[in-house]
Design a protein around this motif. Structure first.
Motif, short mmCIF file in Angstrom:
data_model
loop_
_atom_site.label_atom_id
_atom_site.label_comp_id
_atom_site.label_asym_id
_atom_site.label_seq_id
_atom_site.Cartn_x
_atom_site.Cartn_y
_atom_site.Cartn_z
N ASN A 40 -2.99 -4.12 0.28
CA ASN A 40 -2.93 -3.51 -1.04
C ASN A 40 -3.71 -4.33 -2.06
O ASN A 40 -4.33 -3.81 -2.97
N TYR A 96 5.43 -1.72 8.85
CA TYR A 96 4.09 -1.24 9.23
C TYR A 96 3.18 -2.45 9.13
O TYR A 96 2.96 -3.00 8.06
N CYS A 129 0.82 -1.22 0.00
CA CYS A 129 0.00 0.00 0.00
C CYS A 129 0.85 1.27 0.00
O CYS A 129 0.62 2.18 -0.79
N GLY A 147 -2.12 -8.07 7.18
CA GLY A 147 -2.70 -8.71 6.00
C GLY A 147 -2.14 -8.07 4.75
O GLY A 147 -1.47 -7.05 4.81
N GLY A 193 3.27 -8.43 4.73
CA GLY A 193 3.51 -9.44 3.70
C GLY A 193 4.96 -9.42 3.27
O GLY A 193 5.63 -10.45 3.19
N GLY A 194 5.47 -8.23 3.02
CA GLY A 194 6.85 -8.05 2.57
C GLY A 194 7.87 -8.34 3.65
O GLY A 194 9.08 -8.35 3.37
C1 LIG Z 1 6.52 -11.52 -6.15
C2 LIG Z 1 5.20 -10.89 -5.93
N1 LIG Z 1 4.15 -11.62 -5.50
C3 LIG Z 1 2.95 -11.04 -5.31
C4 LIG Z 1 2.78 -9.71 -5.53
C5 LIG Z 1 1.42 -9.11 -5.35
N2 LIG Z 1 1.36 -8.20 -4.20
C6 LIG Z 1 1.66 -6.89 -4.29
S1 LIG Z 1 1.50 -6.08 -2.86
C7 LIG Z 1 1.01 -7.49 -2.07
C8 LIG Z 1 0.62 -7.47 -0.64
C9 LIG Z 1 1.39 -6.54 0.18
O1 LIG Z 1 1.08 -6.82 1.49
P1 LIG Z 1 1.87 -6.18 2.69
O2 LIG Z 1 3.30 -6.41 2.54
O3 LIG Z 1 1.25 -6.69 3.93
O4 LIG Z 1 1.64 -4.62 2.53
P2 LIG Z 1 0.25 -3.83 2.51
O5 LIG Z 1 -0.32 -3.99 1.14
O6 LIG Z 1 -0.62 -4.40 3.53
O7 LIG Z 1 0.62 -2.43 2.74
C10 LIG Z 1 0.97 -8.56 -2.94
C11 LIG Z 1 0.54 -9.92 -2.57
C12 LIG Z 1 3.92 -8.97 -5.98
N3 LIG Z 1 3.86 -7.66 -6.24
N4 LIG Z 1 5.09 -9.57 -6.15
#
Ligand SMILES: Cc1ncc(C[n+]2csc(CCOP(=O)(O)OP(=O)(O)O)c2C)c(N)n1
Lengths: 389, 325
Positions: free
Chosen positions: B147, B140, B56, B144, B115-116
């Motif tokens: 994004n 942060y 996000c 979940g 996620g990251g």
């Molecule tokens: C290798 C890869 N797999 C999947 C994605 C799809 N993707 C982009 S952002 C995201 C989720 C991000 O989640 P998080 O790290 O929790 O950050 P937030 O969106 O909650 O800020 C995903 C699954 C991607 N960009 N690259």
């Protein structure tokens, strides 16, 4: 004065890297690239270079770290092979679109599976559309020379593209052969210093690298990558010329071996060209008008050079050390497409050879040539050299 | 400690490292984290260079040709912000050694979502920490993949609804507890690691200072609600994180080279149920017949975690495992 070294190809590449002395090298070991990293680590450990070596935990991180380092204004290098390239491929594309002139020797190895550590070009073909400049090298001398040439080309302001230098796994990387190493000072001067326009470390002029690039700009940016690749094509002859001045070795897009009057030509990349040259010599002694083309540059693809070299020939046999399942083999398909525009098209033969390190003997090479003389070429019929059917 | 007057100066002079105009949702807590981290760095005299993982914060702040970042910034991919920043930090060391740059004030800040960080980027983070790069990693944590529309992550707590492990007739949704990410990072030992929340800016600022001054890798996990997918009112993110601390759901503590310290010890605690029932993402859980059982398990878990933290604090007092990275 240049010196003759009798070493492995991996060592030759590491020597070129030592002379270039990049600011940052990040790499992860994988057979048969491992000795490149090991030699370089030794150079660092012994203080022969003052590069910061980042011994990352994976190839994905190797490419990610060199992207970060290059964006921070450093001259950067990494090296890998096969599965390592596959693991980092996401970032390989990103490096090109961020226009970061990263240099990467790729020690060609079969891309699993099943697991096979020996030479073929399936790894290089995985990255053929990634936006990297791709050089192919026959032997130690070329692997060394092209590492230096790649650095010079990649950093040109109108190019700014990453470049990979392909050398055959084991055959070149681990085989011992002589090559001529230029003086450290000569190489240093040839590659010069790298002064990027934008850097993450320029806190006075902050820039955003890697923004979200949606439907309103992404397309234009990709068009610019194509322009950069065209510029690389335009710049290459000049770089070859400059390199000839310091080395006495004049390269071109295509290495043309006895092609002047040849009716039948073979096209093959990397170390197998040495075997093919031997066969060409034998066939010439038998009075056959044969020649060989070894592309040194695969991307940007030297289409015009192929048109010029192949127009009006009787037969051309193209050897690919990679397959493109369900489609024409990569080198064959590009050459065939280049010939669409020539007035006098030769007959074409497509041959797959040497997958997973399968030995390619003079006999097999001769067989492909014989198909050509015997008027036994069928366009698009994919044949296999040294395969048990 | 960043001085409040300096911070006000930056605001009054409109000298934001992370500026307005981004497109994060109203009420999102991620921009607070980005702002505080960079403001704290600037007010302490550092020049931040920022890397952000896909998520996000990244997609909403750098829509080409615009950027909300007034400091050097790089986004590379989803799983590699730590490796990317480790390369930039290596470049900084190299170019300083080679006298190509003359600036001692740069500090590298990597920012990633859960996620990251907990999932796809864990290896990259672990590698960068183990190698001892000098950087601050800010997580942060909105629990979940927000994004991309509230998919489950290794940080999603049990009972919270998500789109990849939804609660349905035949499934009770995600039941696994979230990973204890700060413990994972602390397991690298040669590190400064801390938790923080958006309701405690000064606690965060102090930790940020510690992290910036720490010569090596530092990590701060900030509980930062996604108001949209936590199903809470736009203006309640901060309130909710306050409750997370008061219910032991998210204790505030830090780890410095082996030494644990609890940085906030509320005199009394509220039951974790109070926190859970405030969040709409648990509505389906609360309707289940076994809701109380699950809540009781969670209460026991947070109690045990809290007791463990206090014990660790006692056990490790003045006993660092290492004195250098
Ligand atoms: C290798 C890869 N797999 C999947 C994605 C799809 N993707 C982009 S952002 C995201 C989720 C991000 O989640 P998080 O790290 O929790 O950050 P937030 O969106 O909650 O800020 C995903 C699954 C991607 N960009 N690259």
């Amino acid at each position: 004065m240049p010196v003759k070294l009798t070493v492995t190809g991996a060592h030759a590449v590491a020597q070129a890297m030592r002379q270039i002395n990049p600011d940052v090298v990040a790499a992860y070991p994988i057979t048969p690239q491992t000795p490149v990293v090991e030699y370089y680590a030794t150079f660092v450990a012994d203080g022969m270079v003052d590069t910061i070596l980042v011994p990352v935990e994976s190839e994905h991180s190797a490419m990610s770290a060199v992207v970060g380092a290059a964006a921070a204004g450093a001259r950067t290098m990494t090296a890998t092979a096969a599965n390592g390239l596959a693991l980092m491929i996401e970032i390989v594309y990103i490096a090109a679109s961020y226009r970061l002139p990263i240099i990467m020797p790729l020690v060609n190895r079969a891309l699993s599976g099943p697991l096979n550590i020996h030479c073929d070009h399936s790894d290089a073909m995985l990255a053929r559309d990634s936006g990297w400049i791709q050089f192919f090298t026959e032997n130690h001398q070329e692997a060394y020379d092209f590492t230096i040439i790649a650095t010079k080309l990649a950093e040109k302001e109108n190019v700014l593209l990453p470049a990979m230098v392909n050398l055959d796994g084991f055959i070149t990387s681990h085989g011992v052969e002589s090559f001529e190493m230029l003086d450290d000072e000569v190489v240093k001067e040839f590659v010069g210093t790298w002064n990027p326009k934008y850097s993450l470390l320029d806190t006075e002029n902050p820039v955003t690298f890697g923004p979200v690039d949606l439907f309103d700009y992404y397309f234009e940016h990709h068009r610019q990558q194509e322009e950069a690749m065209n510029n690389a094509y335009e710049e290459l002859p000049k770089v070859f010329e400059e390199f000839a001045k310091i080395s006495g070795r004049k390269y071109d897009f295509l290495d043309l071996y006895k092609t002047d009057d040849a009716d039948y030509i073979m096209v093959v990349m990397n170390s197998t060209a040495s075997t093919a040259k031997y066969v060409v010599d034998e066939l010439r002694e038998e009075g056959k008008k044969v020649g060989l083309i070894k592309p040194q540059v695969f991307t940007p693809f030297p289409k015009k050079e192929f048109q010029k070299a192949l127009n009006g020939r009787k037969g051309v046999v193209i050897l690919d050390r990679a397959m493109s399942f369900g489609k024409e083999a990569p080198l064959y398909s590009l050459i065939k497409s280049a010939l669409y525009e020539v007035p006098s098209r030769p007959k074409l033969g497509s041959y797959i050879y040497g997958l997973g390190g399968r030995n390619t003997s003079p006999k097999m090479i001769r067989q492909a040539f014989e198909d050509a003389f015997n008027d036994n070429l069928v366009a698009d019929e994919q044949r296999y050299l040294g395969l048990r059917e | 400690m960043p001085n409040i007057r300096d911070l006000v100066d930056y605001v009054e002079n409109n000298d934001w490292a992370f500026t307005q105009g981004h497109r994060l949702c109203p009420g999102c807590n991620a921009p607070m984290v980005a702002n505080w981290a960079t403001l704290a760095a600037k007010s302490l005299g550092y020049e931040p260079v920022v890397g952000v993982a896909t998520g996000c914060l990244e997609v909403s702040t750098t829509i080409f040709p615009y950027t909300s970042w007034n400091v050097p910034y790089i986004h590379n991919a989803f799983e590699n912000v730590a490796a990317t920043i480790s390369g930039a930090e290596a470049a900084y060391r190299s170019l300083k050694n080679r006298k190509k740059i003359d600036n001692d004030k740069i500090k590298f800040i990597a920012i990633g979502g859960d996620g990251g960080t907990y999932d796809i980027g864990l290896q990259s983070l672990s590698g960068a920490i183990e190698r001892g790069h000098d950087f601050v990693y800010i997580l942060y944590d909105n629990e979940g993949y927000m994004n991309t529309g509230n998919q489950r992550s290794g940080s999603t707590p049990p009972g919270a609804d998500s789109t990849t492990e939804p609660i349905g007739k035949a499934s009770s949704g995600k039941l696994q507890l979230k990973k204890s990410i700060v413990d994972i990072v602390a397991g690298h030992e040669g590190v400064y690691a801390a938790t923080a929340v958006t309701s405690e800016p000064w606690d965060f600022m102090r930790k940020m200072q510690q992290a910036l001054e720490f010569r090596g890798p530092a990590f701060i996990a900030v509980l930062a609600p996604c108001v949209r997918f936590w199903r809470i009112p736009d203006d309640s993110g901060v309130e909710v994180t306050k409750l997370a601390v008061e219910t032991k759901y998210w204790p505030l503590w830090e780890y410095n080279m082996g030494v644990y310290k609890v940085t906030k010890k509320p005199k009394t605690f509220k039951p974790v149920k109070e926190y859970i029932t405030k969040l709409g993402r648990y509505n389906k859980l609360m309707k289940r017949p076994d809701a109380n059982e699950i809540l009781e398990e969670l209460q026991n878990y947070v109690n045990a975690k809290w007791d463990r933290l206090l014990a660790l604090e006692e056990l490790t007092k003045d006993k660092p495992l290492r004195t250098k990275i």
